[in-house]
Motif scaffolding. Structure first.
Motif, mmCIF file in Angstrom:
data_model
loop_
_atom_site.group_PDB
_atom_site.id
_atom_site.type_symbol
_atom_site.label_atom_id
_atom_site.label_comp_id
_atom_site.label_asym_id
_atom_site.label_seq_id
_atom_site.Cartn_x
_atom_site.Cartn_y
_atom_site.Cartn_z
ATOM 1 N N THR A 136 9.979 2.786 -1.774
ATOM 2 C CA THR A 136 9.155 1.786 -1.411
ATOM 3 C C THR A 136 7.633 1.960 -1.695
ATOM 4 O O THR A 136 6.719 1.152 -1.889
ATOM 5 N N TYR A 187 5.478 -3.003 0.307
ATOM 6 C CA TYR A 187 5.411 -1.803 -0.490
ATOM 7 C C TYR A 187 4.522 -0.680 0.161
ATOM 8 O O TYR A 187 3.513 -1.176 0.901
ATOM 9 N N GLY A 203 13.537 -3.973 2.382
ATOM 10 C CA GLY A 203 12.813 -2.694 2.345
ATOM 11 C C GLY A 203 12.863 -1.992 3.805
ATOM 12 O O GLY A 203 13.097 -2.741 4.756
ATOM 13 N N THR A 220 11.395 1.758 5.526
ATOM 14 C CA THR A 220 10.703 2.943 5.246
ATOM 15 C C THR A 220 11.313 4.156 5.775
ATOM 16 O O THR A 220 10.946 5.288 5.577
#
Length: 303
Positions: A145, A162, A252, A254
């Motif tokens: 990411t 991101y 996404g 993390t």
């Protein structure tokens, strides 16, 4: 000796035979049509692992994608998917990406230089852009990411957010701080309402969480999937999803530092759901079912 002529086959029997042959032929055609239709609807999942760069049990890129392949192949409530595993950050033959429904990337990021991230090596970025333009799905996990400012708009478009390590403001020491941040702690993970969160319940997870992710302001596409309450900060979104205008889907997450977290059923389910969803597939009502496989079991299966 005079041979008597063969007896005629009664008309009723002949018609029955003709009917049976026609029915059998139609069944064959229907079966062929079903196979063709299934093949057309099959989802191709390409799982890419970066090169190992951390201690054992951490950032286990190849072990993780091999595990994901086995879990997806063996999932009792998922049909019509094909999976591929590629090591060292990129497929040896990049043309395999041309008909992929989703690309899953789990590798090092770019904060130690663009060459550290396989997305920016050689012509990889150009090839990835080509796949995104045609509507291919993209799933980025943990270190993948990370994005440099030069490519941040593409990350925002493709996956919605991101890890920003380049636009922070100077801290008390005078050194520039990252916009995004990292912490390792045990936190309560809370799923939101989204297809990727199907079957999930709140769960505790010890993880190296990336947080303060850079999201685009007023992005109506952006949907949180998993949030956590970390020490000293407001509730943070650590997993999210977007649907692009061209039909492509992005996700996404993390987390992904510790390999042992694959033993947590909710953790596995979210990632499997995300891959199926980003491929354009239908996530089962209770989420993708799976079990954790040992290294030996994975090796035996992949022989």
């Amino acid at each position: 000796m005079k041979i008597s002529p063969a007896k005629r086959i009664p008309q009723a029997i002949l018609q029955t035979w003709v009917t049976v042959v026609m029915v059998l032929s139609m069944c064959g055609l229907l079966a062929q049509g079903t196979v063709a239709q299934s093949a057309k609807q099959s989802k191709k999942i390409v799982l890419i692992a970066g090169k190992k760069s951390h201690n054992p049990g951490e950032h286990e890129y190849l072990k993780s994608v091999r595990l994901l392949k086995v879990m997806l192949d063996q999932a009792p409530n998922v049909n019509g998917v094909s999976t591929e595993v590629h090591a060292d950050g990129w497929p040896a033959d990049p043309s395999t990406l041309d008909d992929a429904d989703v690309i899953f990337m789990y590798a090092d990021g770019s904060d130690f230089g663009m060459a550290n991230d396989p997305l920016f090596v050689g012509d990889h970025w150009r090839i990835l852009e080509k796949q995104m333009k045609r509507g291919c799905g993209l799933v980025l996990m943990h270190y993948s990411t990370f994005a440099p400012q030069s490519h941040s708009q593409a990350f925002l478009e493709w996956v919605g957010g991101y890890f920003d390590y380049e636009t922070g403001k100077p801290g008390a020491s005078g050194k520039e701080a990252w916009y995004s941040a990292i912490t390792t702690e045990t936190a309560l993970c809370k799923p939101a309402v989204h297809p990727v969160a199907r079957g999930l319940v709140p769960f505790q997870l010890r993880e190296e969480f990336y947080y303060k992710i850079h999201f685009q302001e007023k992005d109506t596409r952006l949907k949180p999937v998993l949030t956590v309450k970390l020490s000293g900060v407001d509730e943070q979104t650590v997993a999210w999803a977007v649907e692009r205008k061209n039909g492509g889907r992005g996700f996404g997450f993390t987390g992904g530092h510790f390999y042992a977290n694959w033993e947590e059923p909710n953790y596995r389910k979210m990632l499997l759901n995300a891959i199926v969803w980003a491929a354009g597939g239908q996530v089962p009502a209770g989420g993708v079912e799976s079990k954790f496989y040992t290294d030996k079991q994975i090796q035996e299966y992949l022989k």
